[in-house]
Motif scaffolding. Structure first.
Motif, PDB file in Angstrom:
ATOM      1  N   LYS A   1      25.107  98.480  78.949  1.00 15.33           N
ATOM      2  CA  LYS A   1      26.436  97.976  78.608  1.00 15.33           C
ATOM      3  C   LYS A   1      27.405  98.325  79.731  1.00 15.33           C
ATOM      4  CE  LYS A   1      30.074  98.764  75.202  1.00 15.33           C
ATOM      5  NZ  LYS A   1      30.414  99.510  73.958  1.00 15.33           N
TER       6      LYS A   1
ATOM      7  N   GLU B   1      26.815  94.413  74.457  1.00 11.59           N
ATOM      8  CA  GLU B   1      25.601  94.422  73.634  1.00 11.59           C
ATOM      9  C   GLU B   1      25.382  93.072  72.950  1.00 11.59           C
ATOM     10  OE1 GLU B   1      26.592  98.760  72.140  1.00 11.59           O
ATOM     11  OE2 GLU B   1      24.654  98.124  71.358  1.00 11.59           O
TER      12      GLU B   1
ATOM     13  N   SER C   1      23.046  90.209  74.284  1.00 10.03           N
ATOM     14  CA  SER C   1      21.583  90.223  74.197  1.00 10.03           C
ATOM     15  C   SER C   1      21.102  88.948  73.519  1.00 10.03           C
ATOM     16  CB  SER C   1      21.116  91.435  73.387  1.00 10.03           C
ATOM     17  OG  SER C   1      21.446  92.625  74.041  1.00 10.03           O
TER      18      SER C   1
ATOM     19  N   GLN D   1      21.547  97.319  76.768  1.00 14.95           N
ATOM     20  CA  GLN D   1      21.359  98.593  76.058  1.00 14.95           C
ATOM     21  C   GLN D   1      22.680  99.358  75.995  1.00 14.95           C
ATOM     22  OE1 GLN D   1      17.700 100.722  77.184  1.00 14.95           O
ATOM     23  NE2 GLN D   1      17.299  99.022  78.576  1.00 14.95           N
ATOM     24  N   PRO D   2      22.853 100.090  74.896  1.00 12.96           N
ATOM     25  CA  PRO D   2      24.125 100.827  74.737  1.00 12.96           C
ATOM     26  C   PRO D   2      24.264 101.992  75.728  1.00 12.96           C
ATOM     27  CG  PRO D   2      22.630 101.317  72.922  1.00 12.96           C
ATOM     28  CD  PRO D   2      21.971 100.236  73.731  1.00 12.96           C
TER      29      PRO D   2
END
Lengths: 113, 112
Positions: free
Chosen positions: B15, B79, B82, B111-112
């Protein structure tokens, strides 16, 4: 505004059987397209209707596939007889000039066993 | 015949990182290029098209005829970006034959 709808969402049939897929385009859209994605491959064009006429059917894989659009509204795609390699997701899309943006349906997942 | 190539099957970023999804094409005529996106459990939808020159959800794409590319870019990934991204081409000049030729798609994981 209702989007493009497809029926059924899933179909499981045996090799040699017949299946008919249906697509209802957005109301007023003259252009209707069929595409399919077989396992592991790209989304591939099958054919294009303008109203009830077949404008381009260069993507139809063989004569086991028959598409119709009587009356220029909904379309059907019949597979007869189905083979294992026909398994995949069949998408329908519709568009209208001049913007020609294609709106896709949710797809029909066809499994031939 | 036209062809669209997306060399990456999967692109994973964190992210806030920049994103570039690659797309190259081959076509002898004048193409129209598109990016379509499919979020989980949703249908394919148009993200952007080169003739509009818009920025949608922070994404941009510029047609580079010299390099025959139409890469999709976003400076800071989120996010919710995605999804599966497809590059597609249709024939600009031939209004009767507007079928899309798709690339194989790139799955973007943020991805966070």
């Amino acid at each position: 505004e209702a989007g493009v709808t497809q029926f059924p969402s899933h179909s499981v049939i045996e090799k040699g059987q017949t299946v008919t897929l249906r697509c209802d385009p957005i109301s007023g859209h003259d252009n209707l397209y069929w595409y399919r994605r077989v396992m592991g491959k790209e989304i591939k064009f099958l054919l294009h209707f303008v109203k009830e006429s077949k404008q381009d059917e260069s993507g139809m894989p063989n004569n086991r596939f028959l598409a119709e659009r009587t009356g220029g509204t909904y379309s059907t795609l019949k597979v007869q007889p189905a083979e294992l390699e026909d398994s995949g997701v069949y998408f329908c899309a519709s568009s209208q000039a001049p913007k020609n943006e294609q709106y896709f349906g949710p797809g029909t997942r066809l499994t031939v066993t | 015949a036209q062809r669209v190539t997306q060399p990456e099957k999967l692109l994973s970023v964190f992210k806030g990182a920049p994103v570039e999804l690659k797309c190259n094409y081959s076509y002898s005529g004048s193409p129209e290029l598109f990016w379509y996106v499919q979020y989980s459990r949703q249908r394919l939808q148009l993200l952007l098209r080169h003739i509009s020159r818009e920025s949608i959800k922070g994404f941009t794409a510029d047609l580079n005829k010299g390099e025959t590319s139409f890469h999709l870019k976003k400076p800071f990934a989120q996010e919710e970006d995605s999804a599966m991204y497809y590059c597609a081409l249709s024939r600009l000049a031939d209004t009767g034959r507007r079928a899309l030729t798709f690339g194989s798609g790139t799955r973007l994981q943020v991805q966070p």
